[in-house]
Enzyme design. Structure first.
Site, PDB file in Angstrom:
ATOM      1  N   VAL A 113       6.693  21.821  -3.504  1.00  0.00           N
ATOM      2  CA  VAL A 113       6.588  23.400  -3.520  1.00  0.00           C
ATOM      3  C   VAL A 113       6.427  23.834  -2.146  1.00  0.00           C
ATOM      4  CG1 VAL A 113       5.442  25.394  -4.302  1.00  0.00           C
ATOM      5  CG2 VAL A 113       5.629  23.396  -5.837  1.00  0.00           C
ATOM      6  N   LYS A 114       7.141  24.755  -1.627  1.00  0.00           N
ATOM      7  CA  LYS A 114       7.134  24.975  -0.366  1.00  0.00           C
ATOM      8  C   LYS A 114       6.466  26.628  -0.313  1.00  0.00           C
ATOM      9  CE  LYS A 114      10.596  25.321   3.436  1.00  0.00           C
ATOM     10  NZ  LYS A 114      12.140  25.628   3.771  1.00  0.00           N
TER      11      LYS A 114
END
Length: 216
Positions: free
Chosen positions: A86-87
């Site tokens: 997850v960025k």
């Protein structure tokens, strides 16, 4: 040093994969929009398609900026595939969310990092990756490679496990310089990766070999 490709283009991802050097993929909303990917269902399907091509980490960026919304969106992205990272943007609520994700077994990539101080916060919160944008730093007449070296030194001295993912790569020389100063990962456009292949003496030498072979 690992090679990630910075794109949402499936053909480019496959070309880099077929070259045999690809370790992962990074994407962002701009790259998704460039490929005409719109709507939650289409975005999820596109990430699934990417994960089928490459057996490595795939960064999927949240669009939310509120703590609780980042967490909810991040949980949905992480559920797509085990390789999804997850960025999360380097903002106050982003750092808080990274800590929550870390405590709950979800790996993160802290993006839009432009200083060593930001990189320290990301590492303290437990980010798997930190993404300094070296090309954009160069655009402001500062040295992006120097920032990579500074973060690498700090992480080594302090024992941080966060990997340095050099982003905003503009050319093949950026990749070489990142390798010299200790980046763990470079995420690059396909052209920059292919640029490592090129040298005029290689072309001249090959042409001479082929010419001489005709005389045999």
């Amino acid at each position: 040093m690992k090679f990630f490709i910075d794109t949402a283009n499936l053909a480019q991802i496959k070309e880099a994969h077929d070259l045999g050097v690809l370790d992962g993929v990074t994407t962002n909303p701009s790259l998704m929009a460039k490929e005409g990917i719109k709507g939650d269902a289409a975005i999820i399907k596109h990430y699934e398609d990417i994960c089928e091509i490459v057996d490595g980490d795939v960064s999927a960026e949240v669009l939310s900026t509120d703590y609780h919304a980042i967490i909810e969106e991040g949980k949905k992205l992480a559920a797509i595939h085990p390789n999804i990272v997850v960025k999360v943007p380097m903002i106050k609520d982003g750092v808080k969310a990274i800590k929550w994700f870390t405590d709950n077994g979800i790996r993160t990539n802290c993006t839009l990092v432009f200083s060593a101080g930001q990189a320290i916060l990301a590492a303290k919160a437990g980010a798997a990756y930190v993404s300094p944008f070296i090309g954009r730093i160069d655009d402001t007449n500062w040295d992006g490679i120097e920032l990579i070296a500074q973060i690498a030194q700090i992480y080594t001295l302090q024992g941080f496990k966060t990997e340095i993912l050099a982003a905003s790569i503009r050319n093949a020389l950026h990749i070489v310089k990142c390798a010299e100063v200790g980046a763990n990962v470079c995420t690059c456009p396909l052209d920059s990766i292919l640029g490592l292949l090129k040298h005029p003496l290689t072309d001249i030498g090959l042409a001479k070999f082929l010419e001489d072979a005709k005389k045999m």
